[in-house]
Write a protein that holds these residues in place. Structure first.
Motif, short mmCIF file in Angstrom:
data_model
loop_
_atom_site.label_atom_id
_atom_site.label_comp_id
_atom_site.label_asym_id
_atom_site.label_seq_id
_atom_site.Cartn_x
_atom_site.Cartn_y
_atom_site.Cartn_z
N THR A 120 -37.20 40.88 -35.78
CA THR A 120 -37.73 41.84 -36.52
C THR A 120 -38.85 42.39 -35.85
N GLY A 121 -39.37 41.96 -34.66
CA GLY A 121 -40.48 42.20 -33.96
C GLY A 121 -40.41 43.12 -32.94
N ILE A 122 -41.14 43.81 -32.26
CA ILE A 122 -41.27 44.73 -31.19
C ILE A 122 -42.01 44.04 -29.97
N GLY A 123 -41.29 43.72 -29.13
CA GLY A 123 -42.09 43.09 -27.88
C GLY A 123 -43.07 43.86 -27.05
N ILE A 124 -44.15 43.36 -26.76
CA ILE A 124 -45.11 44.45 -26.13
C ILE A 124 -45.20 43.82 -24.62
N LEU A 125 -44.53 44.56 -23.84
CA LEU A 125 -44.41 44.27 -22.36
C LEU A 125 -44.96 45.10 -21.34
N CYS A 126 -45.29 44.63 -20.33
CA CYS A 126 -45.67 45.73 -19.09
C CYS A 126 -44.34 46.24 -18.56
N ASN A 127 -43.34 45.65 -18.42
CA ASN A 127 -41.94 46.11 -17.89
C ASN A 127 -40.79 46.01 -18.92
N TYR A 128 -39.94 46.99 -19.19
CA TYR A 128 -38.97 46.75 -20.24
C TYR A 128 -37.69 46.71 -19.54
N PHE A 154 -38.30 56.12 -27.33
CA PHE A 154 -37.24 55.27 -26.72
C PHE A 154 -37.14 55.49 -25.26
N SER A 155 -38.02 56.58 -24.65
CA SER A 155 -37.88 56.52 -23.27
C SER A 155 -38.89 55.56 -22.70
N SER A 156 -39.92 55.19 -23.46
CA SER A 156 -40.90 54.28 -23.13
C SER A 156 -40.03 52.62 -23.14
N PHE A 157 -39.19 52.54 -23.95
CA PHE A 157 -38.45 51.24 -23.71
C PHE A 157 -37.27 51.39 -23.05
N LEU A 158 -37.04 52.60 -22.37
CA LEU A 158 -35.73 52.89 -21.50
C LEU A 158 -34.42 52.69 -22.30
N ILE A 159 -34.41 53.16 -23.76
CA ILE A 159 -33.42 52.97 -24.44
C ILE A 159 -32.62 54.34 -24.32
N PRO A 160 -31.29 54.29 -23.83
CA PRO A 160 -30.67 55.82 -23.91
C PRO A 160 -30.74 56.49 -25.25
N GLN A 161 -30.95 57.62 -25.29
CA GLN A 161 -30.76 58.26 -26.51
C GLN A 161 -29.90 59.76 -26.32
N VAL A 162 -28.80 60.12 -27.10
CA VAL A 162 -28.14 61.25 -27.19
C VAL A 162 -28.01 61.99 -28.14
N SER A 163 -28.65 62.99 -28.14
CA SER A 163 -28.72 64.06 -29.22
C SER A 163 -27.27 64.91 -29.47
N TYR A 164 -26.88 65.04 -30.51
CA TYR A 164 -26.06 66.09 -30.87
C TYR A 164 -26.21 67.53 -31.28
N PRO A 178 -37.34 60.55 -19.92
CA PRO A 178 -36.08 59.95 -18.72
C PRO A 178 -34.84 59.51 -19.35
N SER A 179 -34.89 59.14 -20.52
CA SER A 179 -33.48 58.36 -21.20
C SER A 179 -33.04 59.37 -22.28
N PHE A 180 -33.50 60.41 -22.27
CA PHE A 180 -33.03 61.53 -23.40
C PHE A 180 -31.80 62.21 -22.86
N TYR A 181 -30.65 62.38 -23.48
CA TYR A 181 -29.62 63.20 -23.31
C TYR A 181 -29.10 64.13 -24.44
N ARG A 182 -28.27 65.08 -24.17
CA ARG A 182 -27.80 65.81 -25.42
C ARG A 182 -26.40 66.35 -24.98
N THR A 183 -25.53 66.65 -26.06
CA THR A 183 -24.17 67.09 -25.70
C THR A 183 -24.14 68.44 -26.05
N VAL A 184 -25.45 69.30 -26.42
CA VAL A 184 -25.33 70.72 -26.62
C VAL A 184 -26.19 71.22 -25.40
N PRO A 185 -25.91 72.74 -25.48
CA PRO A 185 -26.65 73.49 -24.31
C PRO A 185 -28.17 73.74 -24.91
#
Length: 825
Positions: A120-128, A154-164, A178-185
């Motif tokens: 339940t903790g968030i890791g604080i790292l230099c490289n994710y 989420f981009s700070s942790f390089l986790i993909p995020q896709v908005s609808y 960098p890790s943000f995507y979307r399926t709408v124009p």
């Protein structure tokens, strides 16, 4: 997955008739890879305006579209888990949370998604790069405002995020997100479509309104820039509040409707989400705005705005663009089967056990109110709510997972978005029922079936909305963009004017008034400025002149009293006839206040400072011999017999004359270096010219008044340490306090005088002169007058002598220097 029509009807009836279900337990499931979901289940209807009620069938706070999108994610994951080709041997899990359209609410599950897998903790790292979070990817959220917050996280942790649903153009910046995507124009594509629509109908005089959030501000900014390049004139642009509970929300909406009505436009472009859009439309109906053509987007056109806005048909014609997405086969049947299952106890027990495997005690912001939703509540919206963007988002993530291994799905362009195009839909009313009628398509170009559009006008014809208006007198045209018809009528500012007589197709700026004239805002001509100075009949001038008269009278009475008692010990010890000389200069100094009242001239400006400096010097020069005499007797007793003759009797008058002569020479230097001059100030007051005496050289000013300051300082040094035995008169104390008051007054005077350029400059000088005169009178002369009038018994030699008849400073007084009467200190 498909159900026969009869079974669907039976499921519909059963689901609508039973009590609470376990639908809220359907949004968490374990798996090999967990996908996070952020959906707006709840909308706070407490934010509605007073008198604004939007009924929801069974769950007043439930946002049905958000529930449908969440079910779309569940449907897509179940499809993938049941597929033998996409991710064989891998099971996807999901964990969905409510955002309530609020950034703070959305942030809580977002932080939970970032926790290290199994903790339940968030890791604080230099490289994710090797960081393993609890969630593999995130689907959502829907609004651009929330995505701008979560995408940075989420981009700070390089986790993909896709908005609808997030369409803000800001999110197209792949360097920031960098890790943000979307399926709408993006909104850029939407705005291009709106501009093409306006051009095809020839509507070049329009109003545009946006909700005061990231979506409304961003879309409207893009629209304004494109409209200006396409000769579309903006008659009004404004924003409406998103928080309808704000105290001024109602007034802001009413003002917006009034301004739209004043522009006489027939077309309004509205970039807003459902709640702000519904509030604006309700106010438009209530305030009788009239029938307009409303250009909308799917953010509000496909919501429940029309269903729950009374008399919505009266707003006019509604056209708008929605994403061109297809239907998701089997989704309606899937929802119907699910609603049938959540009424079964066995299914619900299994669902709760699976949900508990996801560590439910960590956070509980799921759709608790979903247990009261029936299939009858949700069924009408299943046909219009677009689920395909959610479906595409889940599948794009699935394609990026092993064994596919594709980091970026083939569905996204270089900006991590998709451009599926748009459908142009028209709100068609058939027997009081709203139908979303497709009347066109947009994909790089716009095609419209105009024959399918029935405009709600008196003649049922296409309305016109062209620019034709004239600025009022006192206003000028400020062109916006590059087209001449797009301008604002702006009031001329103060001290400018414009008659508005030239052709309307020219941009004309207001003409400035000459320096000697002025004009109020929105003026057609200039007026002569009136002169402003300290008039004789002004209340402040009358008060100051009254004070001057009293001060002059006090100086005269004091002089008469000193003349009457000139030979008494008290007057002699204070300087004798020199007191009358000092009082004469104080009288002249007081009367010099008349130089500051009335219309100033160049000559008066020169005389003002000279008269003050010379009169004050005449007074201080009489203090110098007495101060030096006191200093010799107290500090230099051995030298006193030899030097006292230079500061007493007739030679004291030589010191007075020398001081006045020196001040006179400094006055000539002041005239040579830079005397005060008459200034006509046109900037301090809007309609008047201030006539004031300005300081030409501060060096000359300091030289003129610095000599008096030096005299006062010398007198202060010579007298402030002198002590006298009890019950004896102390003439040194009067000089000390007189010079101290002078310094205090001048500290304030110099600070204020250096910053003023109005009539208060003359008032300040008068107050300084009067304060200095009264200060000297009160500290040096009035105490002596008191003794002469009320205590004549003290005006004797005994008050000035000790019991042995010697001078008060007997130990320090040379032999033979004693005399009769008061000692001279």
């Amino acid at each position: 997955m498909k159900l026969p029509g009869l079974w669907l009807c039976v499921s519909f009836g059963c689901a609508a008739s039973r009590g609470p279900s376990c639908l809220s337990a359907q949004f968490r499931r374990p798996g090999d890879f967990i996908l996070g979901g952020l959906f707006p289940f709840g909308k706070d209807m407490g934010t509605a305006l007073p008198g604004h009620v939007t009924p929801v069938p069974s769950a007043p706070r439930l946002f049905m579209d958000g529930l449908i999108w969440a079910l779309g994610m569940r449907f897509a994951i179940d499809q993938i888990n049941n597929s033998s080709s996409l991710l064989p041997g891998i099971r996807l899990g999901y964990d969905m949370y409510d955002t309530c359209f609020e950034p703070l609410v959305a942030l809580q599950p977002s932080l939970l998604f970032l926790t290290r897998n199994g903790t339940t903790g968030i890791g604080i790292l230099c490289n994710y790069t090797e960081y393993q979070p609890r969630i593999t990817a995130i689907i959502g959220p829907h609004k651009s405002d929330l995505c701008l917050l979560t995408a940075k996280l989420f981009s700070s942790f390089l986790i993909p995020q896709v908005s609808y649903g997030a369409s803000s153009e800001t999110l197209s910046n792949t360097e920031l997100y960098p890790s943000f995507y979307r399926t709408v124009p993006s909104d850029k594509n939407l705005v291009e479509a709106v501009v093409m629509l306006l051009n095809q109908f020839g509507w070049n005089w329009i109003a545009t309104v946006g909700s005061d959030d990231e979506y409304g501000r961003g879309a409207q900014a893009l629209f304004l820039s494109m409209a200006g390049n396409n000769n579309i004139c903006i008659a009004f642009e404004g924003f409406i509040p998103t928080d309808l509970a704000e105290p001024n929300a109602r007034k802001q909406l009413e003002d917006t409707v009034k301004l739209i009505n004043s522009t006489k436009v027939n077309v309004v472009v509205l970039f807003a989400y459902s709640l702000p859009a519904q509030a604006l439309l309700e106010h438009s109906i209530r305030m009788g705005l009239g029938k307009k053509v409303w250009i909308g987007t799917e953010a509000w056109m496909l919501s429940d705005v029309a269903a729950y806005t009374p008399n919505i048909q009266s707003i006019g014609t509604v056209l708008g663009f929605v994403s061109r997405t297809g239907t998701v086969p089997g989704f309606q049947e899937y929802v119907a089967e699910l609603f049938s299952s959540v009424e079964q106890e066995k299914f619900c027990q299994q669902s709760r056990e699976l949900s508990r495997l996801m560590n439910t005690e960590v956070l509980d912001t799921h759709c608790q109110q979903c247990d009261h939703v029936t299939l009858g509540d949700i069924w009408p919206l299943l046909r219009v709510t677009m689920v395909q963007p959610v479906h595409m988002a889940v599948y794009s993530v699935a394609h990026a997972l092993p064994p596919k291994g594709q980091l970026i799905s083939f569905r996204f362009d270089q900006s991590h978005g998709t451009n599926t195009g748009y459908k142009l839909i028209f709100w068609a009313w058939r027997d009081g029922t709203l139908t979303y009628l497709p009347v066109g398509d947009y994909d790089q170009s716009l095609y419209i079936q105009k024959s399918q559009i029935q405009f709600h006008t008196a003649d049922k014809k296409e309305p016109t909305s062209e620019c034709f208006r004239r600025c009022q007198p006192g206003q000028f045209r400020r062109i916006k963009g590059f087209n001449l018809c797009c301008y604002d009528c702006t009031d001329c500012s103060e001290n400018t004017f414009w008659k508005g007589e030239l052709p309307q197709d020219l941009e004309i700026h207001c003409s400035p008034c000459p320096q000697h004239q002025w004009a109020p805002a929105r003026s057609t001509q200039c007026h002569e400025r009136t002169e402003r100075f300290l008039f004789w009949d002004e209340p402040v001038a009358v008060a100051l002149m009254t004070l001057m008269a009293l001060t002059a009278a006090l100086s005269c009475l004091t002089a008469l009293l000193f003349l009457k008692h000139l030979q008494t010990p008290l007057v002699q010890v204070a300087g004798g006839g020199r007191n009358l000389f000092a009082l004469l200069w104080l009288l002249l100094q007081s009367l010099s206040c008349c130089l500051y009242v009335g219309r100033p001239s160049a000559g008066l400006c020169v005389v003002q400072q000279l008269s003050y400096a010379l009169c004050l010097n005449g007074c201080f020069s009489t203090f110098v011999p007495k101060a030096l005499e006191i200093s010799l007797l107290t500090e230099f007793p051995r030298c006193a017999p030899r030097l006292l003759r230079w500061v007493t009797h007739g030679r004291a008058w030589l010191l007075v004359a020398a001081s006045l002569l020196t001040q006179a020479l400094l006055c000539f230097c002041h005239l040579h270096l830079g005397p005060d001059y008459l200034v006509a100030d046109y900037k301090s007051l809007p309609s008047e010219v201030v006539l004031v005496c300005g300081t030409q050289s501060w060096a000359a000013f300091a030289l003129l008044h610095g000599y008096n300051s030096c005299l006062a300082f010398v007198c202060f040094l010579c007298t402030f340490m002198v002590q006298t035995p009890a019950k004896r008169y102390n003439v040194a104390r009067g000089i000390t306090f007189a010079t101290l008051i002078y310094f205090i007054i001048w500290i304030f005077f110099v600070v204020v005088f250096a910053t003023l350029r109005t009539v208060l400059r003359a008032v300040t000088q008068i107050c300084t002169i009067q304060a200095t005169t009264l200060g000297i009178l009160a500290s040096y002369f009035v105490p002596k007058c008191y003794i002469m009038v009320f205590r004549p018994d003290l005006n004797t030699g005994d008050y000035c002598q000790n019991p042995k008849g010697k001078k008060m400073l007997t130990p320090l007084t040379p032999p033979g220097s004693a005399g009769k009467g008061c000692p001279k200190f």
